[in-house]
Design a protein around this motif. Structure first.
Motif, PDB file in Angstrom:
ATOM      1  N   ALA A 132     -32.725 -16.562  -0.680  1.00  0.00           N
ATOM      2  CA  ALA A 132     -31.553 -17.177  -1.378  1.00  0.00           C
ATOM      3  C   ALA A 132     -30.305 -16.226  -1.379  1.00  0.00           C
ATOM      4  CB  ALA A 132     -32.020 -17.886  -2.829  1.00  0.00           C
ATOM      5  N   GLY A 133     -29.623 -16.218  -0.396  1.00  0.00           N
ATOM      6  CA  GLY A 133     -28.255 -15.491  -0.503  1.00  0.00           C
ATOM      7  C   GLY A 133     -27.391 -16.130  -1.145  1.00  0.00           C
ATOM      8  N   PRO A 134     -26.195 -15.256  -1.672  1.00  0.00           N
ATOM      9  CA  PRO A 134     -25.112 -15.994  -2.224  1.00  0.00           C
ATOM     10  C   PRO A 134     -24.104 -16.728  -1.507  1.00  0.00           C
ATOM     11  CG  PRO A 134     -24.723 -13.637  -1.778  1.00  0.00           C
ATOM     12  CD  PRO A 134     -26.190 -13.861  -1.444  1.00  0.00           C
ATOM     13  N   ASN A 135     -23.452 -17.641  -2.022  1.00  0.00           N
ATOM     14  CA  ASN A 135     -22.582 -18.398  -1.610  1.00  0.00           C
ATOM     15  C   ASN A 135     -22.959 -19.200  -0.107  1.00  0.00           C
ATOM     16  OD1 ASN A 135     -21.114 -17.658  -3.701  1.00  0.00           O
ATOM     17  ND2 ASN A 135     -19.480 -16.223  -2.465  1.00  0.00           N
ATOM     18  N   ASN A 136     -24.030 -19.733   0.022  1.00  0.00           N
ATOM     19  CA  ASN A 136     -24.742 -19.817   1.162  1.00  0.00           C
ATOM     20  C   ASN A 136     -25.280 -21.389   1.264  1.00  0.00           C
ATOM     21  OD1 ASN A 136     -25.309 -19.551   3.883  1.00  0.00           O
ATOM     22  ND2 ASN A 136     -26.908 -18.104   3.406  1.00  0.00           N
ATOM     23  N   ILE A 137     -25.043 -22.051   0.289  1.00  0.00           N
ATOM     24  CA  ILE A 137     -25.850 -23.518   0.002  1.00  0.00           C
ATOM     25  C   ILE A 137     -26.015 -24.493   1.031  1.00  0.00           C
ATOM     26  CG2 ILE A 137     -23.802 -24.616  -1.165  1.00  0.00           C
ATOM     27  CD1 ILE A 137     -27.513 -25.157  -2.105  1.00  0.00           C
ATOM     28  N   ALA A 138     -24.965 -24.590   2.011  1.00  0.00           N
ATOM     29  CA  ALA A 138     -24.986 -25.569   3.057  1.00  0.00           C
ATOM     30  C   ALA A 138     -25.977 -25.081   4.229  1.00  0.00           C
ATOM     31  CB  ALA A 138     -23.663 -26.065   3.519  1.00  0.00           C
ATOM     32  N   SER A 188     -19.624 -20.385   4.862  1.00  0.00           N
ATOM     33  CA  SER A 188     -20.147 -19.436   3.802  1.00  0.00           C
ATOM     34  C   SER A 188     -19.165 -19.981   2.669  1.00  0.00           C
ATOM     35  CB  SER A 188     -19.946 -17.991   4.090  1.00  0.00           C
ATOM     36  OG  SER A 188     -20.264 -17.247   3.079  1.00  0.00           O
ATOM     37  N   LYS A 189     -19.521 -20.659   1.846  1.00  0.00           N
ATOM     38  CA  LYS A 189     -18.735 -21.135   0.602  1.00  0.00           C
ATOM     39  C   LYS A 189     -19.968 -21.143  -0.687  1.00  0.00           C
ATOM     40  CE  LYS A 189     -15.249 -23.941   2.996  1.00  0.00           C
ATOM     41  NZ  LYS A 189     -14.827 -25.297   2.950  1.00  0.00           N
ATOM     42  N   PRO A 190     -19.115 -20.647  -1.847  1.00  0.00           N
ATOM     43  CA  PRO A 190     -20.000 -21.253  -2.991  1.00  0.00           C
ATOM     44  C   PRO A 190     -20.164 -22.652  -3.252  1.00  0.00           C
ATOM     45  CG  PRO A 190     -17.645 -20.570  -3.728  1.00  0.00           C
ATOM     46  CD  PRO A 190     -17.815 -20.313  -2.165  1.00  0.00           C
ATOM     47  N   LEU A 191     -20.990 -22.796  -4.226  1.00  0.00           N
ATOM     48  CA  LEU A 191     -21.254 -24.180  -4.618  1.00  0.00           C
ATOM     49  C   LEU A 191     -20.323 -25.246  -4.701  1.00  0.00           C
ATOM     50  CD1 LEU A 191     -23.513 -26.637  -4.958  1.00  0.00           C
ATOM     51  CD2 LEU A 191     -23.459 -25.593  -7.356  1.00  0.00           C
ATOM     52  N   LEU A 192     -19.424 -24.946  -5.571  1.00  0.00           N
ATOM     53  CA  LEU A 192     -18.398 -25.607  -6.229  1.00  0.00           C
ATOM     54  C   LEU A 192     -17.415 -25.791  -5.229  1.00  0.00           C
ATOM     55  CD1 LEU A 192     -17.848 -24.417  -9.975  1.00  0.00           C
ATOM     56  CD2 LEU A 192     -19.343 -26.230  -8.921  1.00  0.00           C
TER      57      LEU A 192
END
Length: 683
Positions: A566-572, A513-517
């Motif tokens: 689309a939850g937050p901080n969950n791109i991968a 769990s990480k934000p995109l950047l």
């Protein structure tokens, strides 16, 4: 009636039975029966009453307990001789045993009950030792019995088990007071004694004397002939690879009439038998002892190609032999069936012999398949012994049919409990060492499936498999789903254990769990490698097996509401789950023509019991939502429509619902298990 365990005769009987049944030289699994007679107090009159305790129908001597005993009054049992209507109607006597019962409960009396009750001895053993059956199935068995034992053991010509056989043995014992037992032609042995110790000693004397007699007759010439050129066993690694390649094909063939589970044996006994010149002749003669052919059918299917033959040629030949086997079996049934015979139960082989590779056995579950193979090993031992001292000569085919399609045997089959919903299914569950995967593995096994508990953590997989039960129910399989070779090896291991695979659950996963950047390429790669790539590789390898079986199958992806929401901080993680979700649709479209259904389950966050959440994902998501980690499950529950927390068992319930048969026409579906997350509703 006093408790069984309080009676010394019963205690001695159980101990004797367990000792005899623990040694495979004495009897096969679930074969034979033992009894003891004694006096107890009638609970109604308070008077002494003569009783017989005898192993009931369907039990096993090695594991026999008091619950496995039938208890009968001897006066009533012996009084049945006065109403016996004769051999043509002797089956009617089995129902009469119920009127001889003493007290409530106890096991159902077996067909051999009369033998034990009518023989005038306090203790009786009826066993199926390979050495005794070898003499019983030798062409000149009567003369060999006399030569081996003198007048200490008497020959009894073949007769189907029943009341008349009990009368015959009782008369033989009365006429031969010096005898300690008999050899039953085509069947086994019976011994007796006035004490439990004496009876056991007599049984062992017959078995060991027969063993020594056969061994003394052995010569340098092998009883099965010379090894045929090109039929020697393949090296172990090559042999097992060949077995894994053939097994799904064979399982599909053996499941033509009804689904079967398989068992593979490459023991020295089997490999030596199928390598030698006489094995086609002997295999065609079939087995003899009723316990053998009831489990192995009258004869096996035998491949007539060497192990060096190309795989494609071998597969085609097996299909031809299977078609011929079915025709031959139907002809056998039609030759002997009477108007009142039970319907033919199925024409597929229970035993398939493949030179250089081994034996494949089949049954309604893994234990039945394994035991069928064990019985055929017994049959090989019998053939070897008979051919050593004489010529193997089993009972006539017509007599085998009378046993196989006996009305009493049919009634016994009808009393069997209804199969569980997933009986005969072989499941392969990834990430099954903990959390959701563990819950799925436990549920599928509880519903009748054989389960390969697959996990990267070998110790965790072994722990869960042991929790489920013995190898007949579950095996641990160590596999990293990012490794293509490991996946192929894990599926081969599953195939060799059970014959194939029918139900695959792609559950292995991890969460970052990480934000995109802050998401690195390494984060992205490991997330997709385990879930998107891993589930693709597992599905591809499993689909190969399923298509070779031709029995259809189920592939279930444990996806996530995050594949939709689309939850937050969950791109991968979210992208990998979306990849898995679309794999469900793609594979459902592609594999439908093979009868393979592909569906998905979309859980909400499963906190309790989850390896993923315990491994750091829980802390990460709690931080995202600003709640203490220990309250994360409750937080997730509050945001659902049902206000309920999702547990591993709830996901397992959905997998079961998708695969147990009620949704037989459903494929390409995603089932939400999220207690109602409106943002994740499918559109």
């Amino acid at each position: 009636m006093s408790s069984l365990s309080s009676h010394p005769q019963v205690e001695a009987l159980i101990e004797r039975s367990n000792r005899l049944g623990a040694d495979p030289r004495n009897t096969n699994y679930a074969g034979g029966n033992t009894s003891a007679k004694g006096t107890d107090t009638d609970p109604v009159t308070g008077d002494p009453v003569e009783l017989m305790w005898v192993k009931g129908s369907g039990g096993d001597l090695g594991t026999l307990t008091e619950r496995g005993l039938a208890v009968l009054r001897l006066d009533r049992l012996r009084a049945l001789t006065g109403v016996y209507p004769g051999e043509e109607r002797e089956d009617e006597m089995v129902a009469a045993f119920d009127y001889c019962a003493h007290g409530k409960g106890g096991a159902a009396p077996s067909i051999d009950t009369a033998m034990h009750g009518l023989v005038d001895a306090a203790h009786v053993d009826h066993l199926h030792p390979d050495s005794g059956i070898a003499l019983a199935c030798a062409a000149d068995g009567e003369a060999l019995t006399a030569e081996c034992f003198g007048d200490r053991v008497v020959w009894v010509p073949w007769r189907r088990p029943g009341f008349q056989l009990g009368l015959d043995i009782a008369a033989i014992k009365a006429a031969n007071p010096q005898a300690i037992g008999v050899i039953l032609g085509g069947h086994g042995i019976t011994a007796w004694g006035e004490t439990s110790e004496e009876c056991e000693a007599h049984s062992l004397e017959i078995i060991r004397t027969a063993e020594e007699f056969i061994a003394a007759r052995a010569t340098d010439a092998h009883p099965f002939g010379e090894v045929v050129d090109g039929y020697a066993p393949l090296p172990e690694a090559e042999r097992r690879a060949r077995a894994a390649a053939l097994f799904p094909v064979l399982r599909g063939l053996a499941s033509t009439d009804r689904p079967q589970v398989g068992h593979y044996t490459d023991s020295d006994v089997v490999l030596d038998f199928v390598a030698r010149a006489e094995h086609p002749r002997l295999a065609a003669l079939g087995t003899s002892c009723p316990d053998h052919f009831l489990r192995t059918k009258v004869r096996p299917m035998v491949l007539d190609l060497p192990p060096s033959a190309p795989l494609e040629q071998t597969v085609e030949r097996l299909k031809e032999l299977h078609a011929a086997y079915r025709e031959d079996y139907r002809a056998y049934y039609e030759r002997h069936a009477a108007p009142d015979s039970p319907a033919m139960r199925g024409a597929d082989p229970a035993i398939v012999l493949v030179p250089g590779v081994g034996m494949f056995s089949f049954g309604k579950d893994a234990q039945t398949a394994r035991v069928a193979g064990e019985f055929y090993v017994n049959a090989i031992n019998v053939m070897r012994g008979a051919e050593t001292v004489s010529t193997y000569a089993p009972i006539d085919e017509s007599e085998k049919f009378r046993i196989e399609y006996w009305a009493l045997e049919e009634a016994k089959l009808q009393r069997m409990p209804k199969p569980k919903p997933l009986a005969t299914r072989v499941a392969f569950v990834t990430g099954a060492g903990s959390g959701i995967g563990r819950a799925i593995a436990l549920r599928l096994a509880a519903e009748g499936a054989c389960v390969a508990v697959a996990d990267r953590d070998a110790d965790a997989a072994a722990k869960v498999a042991a929790e489920i039960g013995p190898r007949d129910v579950a095996i641990p399989v160590a596999v990293d789903v990012t490794d293509e070779a490991q996946i192929a090896a894990a599926l081969r291991e599953t195939v060799l254990a059970y014959g194939g695979v029918d139900l695959v659950v792609n559950n292995a996963g991890l969460s970052i769990s990480k934000p995109l950047l802050e998401t690195t390429t390494a984060d992205w790669d490991v997330q997709h490698s385990v879930m998107a790539r891993g589930s693709f590789l597992v599905s591809r390898e499993a689909a190969r097996v399923m298509t070779e079986q031709g029995m259809g199958g189920d592939i279930v992806y444990i996806c996530s509401k995050n594949g939709v929401f689309a939850g937050p901080n969950n791109i991968a993680y979210g992208a990998a789950k979306a990849d898995q979700a679309h794999q469900v649709r793609l594979l459902a479209a592609e594999l439908g023509e093979h009868g393979i259904r592909v569906n998905g389950v979309n859980p909400d966050g499963v906190v309790r019991g989850s390896g993923i959440f315990a491994g750091g994902w829980g802390a990460q998501r709690a931080a995202v939502y600003g709640v203490p980690e220990e309250e994360l499950g409750a937080f997730y529950a509050k945001r659902t429509l049902l206000k309920r927390e999702v547990l591993p068992e709830h996901v397992a319930n959905a997998v079961f619902a998708l695969t147990a048969g009620e949704l037989s026409h459903t494929t390409g579906l995603h089932v939400p298990v999220d207690a109602g997350v409106a943002a994740a509703f499918l559109r």
